[in-house]
Enzyme design. Structure first.
Site, PDB file in Angstrom:
ATOM      1  CD  GLU A  35       6.940   9.168  -4.253  1.00 57.93           C
ATOM      2  OE1 GLU A  35       6.168   8.480  -3.630  1.00 57.93           O
ATOM      3  OE2 GLU A  35       6.710   9.199  -5.264  1.00 57.93           O
TER       4      GLU A  35
ATOM      5  CD  GLU B   8       8.875   6.917  -8.021  1.00 57.17           C
ATOM      6  OE1 GLU B   8       7.770   6.936  -8.233  1.00 57.17           O
ATOM      7  OE2 GLU B   8       9.569   6.647  -6.945  1.00 57.17           O
TER       8      GLU B   8
END
EC number: 3.2.1.4
Length: 333
Positions: A160, A267
């Site tokens: 991320e 995710e």
């Protein structure tokens, strides 16, 4: 993005040497990969390097075995770069941390399923944006060298990236690819991640330049994350609607098709309620209709310290393990 909380539980066993290439477990699923994140070794990120068993923990191998028995075939194993290489990105390993990480990876791949190495660092090292791609390339050359003979290991460049120069994000990903291949790790897949928390719903607006990444082995998989609450942060049990899952991955699907790329949702999660179950199923059904570009998905998250965390997939009592596994079961091998 996701919320993290700390709880205590058992740790994985002692490490063994990295294995040779493993035979992949045969299975029957619409997806190439379906599995879970394995959280713990990245916990306590405000206390680095921290103390094993106090600030962070490694995943429980027996719990992973339970999820494999349920049909999962891929596990994304979180760790912190600052614990693995405490002095500098190009420095020597903390051998105990590497040994524990290797133990978990080997346990996963010995079972014939894939293990993703996930430096859970958000494009930062010791709180500073990683601004030197050559150092990042060295980090990945060194780490890939530890696992280059294990074909069931997957390398995830970094978790991320966010609030960073977009060209830098591209260059860091390319540096990671170059370092991995330079290490002689030529059989393994590489998962790349984008800016803006690698969100699928913002991918086309933010990460279009990621199509320019190059891999001589042609084994890049574009990893995107997608949560279903109002701001997409994964901090609420509430899902916006029963259709929000499909809606938030539609534009990224078209981007993958247009650019002849493949992706994975690295995710995703939703609360243990009817609307989120509908939204999760809708997203997975849509991904399953587009397996030419979507190779699978991983739930956030399992791990021994989650306690009563709303998304916990940790056996035997995690909220999602007891409440959401029936939704996931249709997609498992």
């Amino acid at each position: 993005m996701k919320f993290r909380n700390l709880f205590f539980a058992a740790v994985a066993g002692s490490a063994v040497a990295a294995p040779l290439a493993k035979e992949q477990k045969k299975r029957d699923s619409v997806f190439q990969w379906i599995g879970a994140n394995e959280s713990g070794a990245e916990f306590g990120e405000n206390n680095l390097p921290g103390v094993w068993g106090t600030d962070y923990i490694f995943p429980d191998v027996s719990a992973i075995t339970t999820l494999i028995d349920k049909g999962m075939n891929i596990f994304r194993i979180q760790f912190k770069m600052e614990r693995l290489v405490p002095d500098s990105m190009t420095g020597a390993y903390d051998e105990a941390y590497l040994q524990n990480l290797t133990t978990v990876v080997n346990a996963v791949t010995d079972a014939g399923v894939h293990a993703i190495l996930d430096p859970h660092n958000y494009g930062r090292f010791n709180g500073e944006i990683m601004s030197t791609p050559s150092d990042f390339q060295t980090f990945w050359k060194n780490l890939a060298g530890q696992f280059q003979s294990n074909s069931l290991v997957i390398f995830d460049t970094n978790n991320e990236y966010h609030d960073m120069d977009q060209e830098l994000v591209l260059n860091l990903n390319q540096a990671a690819i170059d370092g991995i291949r330079e290490a002689g790790a030529t059989e393994q897949y590489i998962f790349v991640e984008g800016n803006s928390y690698t969100g699928a719903w913002t991918w086309t607006d933010v990460n279009d330049n990621m199509k320019n990444l190059e891999d001589p082995q042609d084994k890049i998989v574009y990893q995107m994350h997608q949560y279903l609450d109002s701001d997409g942060s994964g901090t609420s049990e509430t899902c916006v609607s029963g259709t929000i899952g499909q809606e938030r991955v539609t534009s990224a699907t078209q981007w993958l098709k247009d650019n002849k790329k493949v992706g994975i949702i690295g995710e995703f999660a939703g609360g243990n309620n009817d609307q989120c179950k509908t939204a999760v199923k809708g997203m997975l059904d849509y991904l399953a209709e587009n397996t030419d570009v979507w190779k699978g998905a991983l739930w956030w998250a399992a791990g021994p310290w989650w306690g009563d965390y709303m998304y916990s997939l940790e056996p035997p009592n995690g909220v999602a393990f007891t409440g959401m596994l029936d939704v996931l079961q249709a997609y498992l091998g």
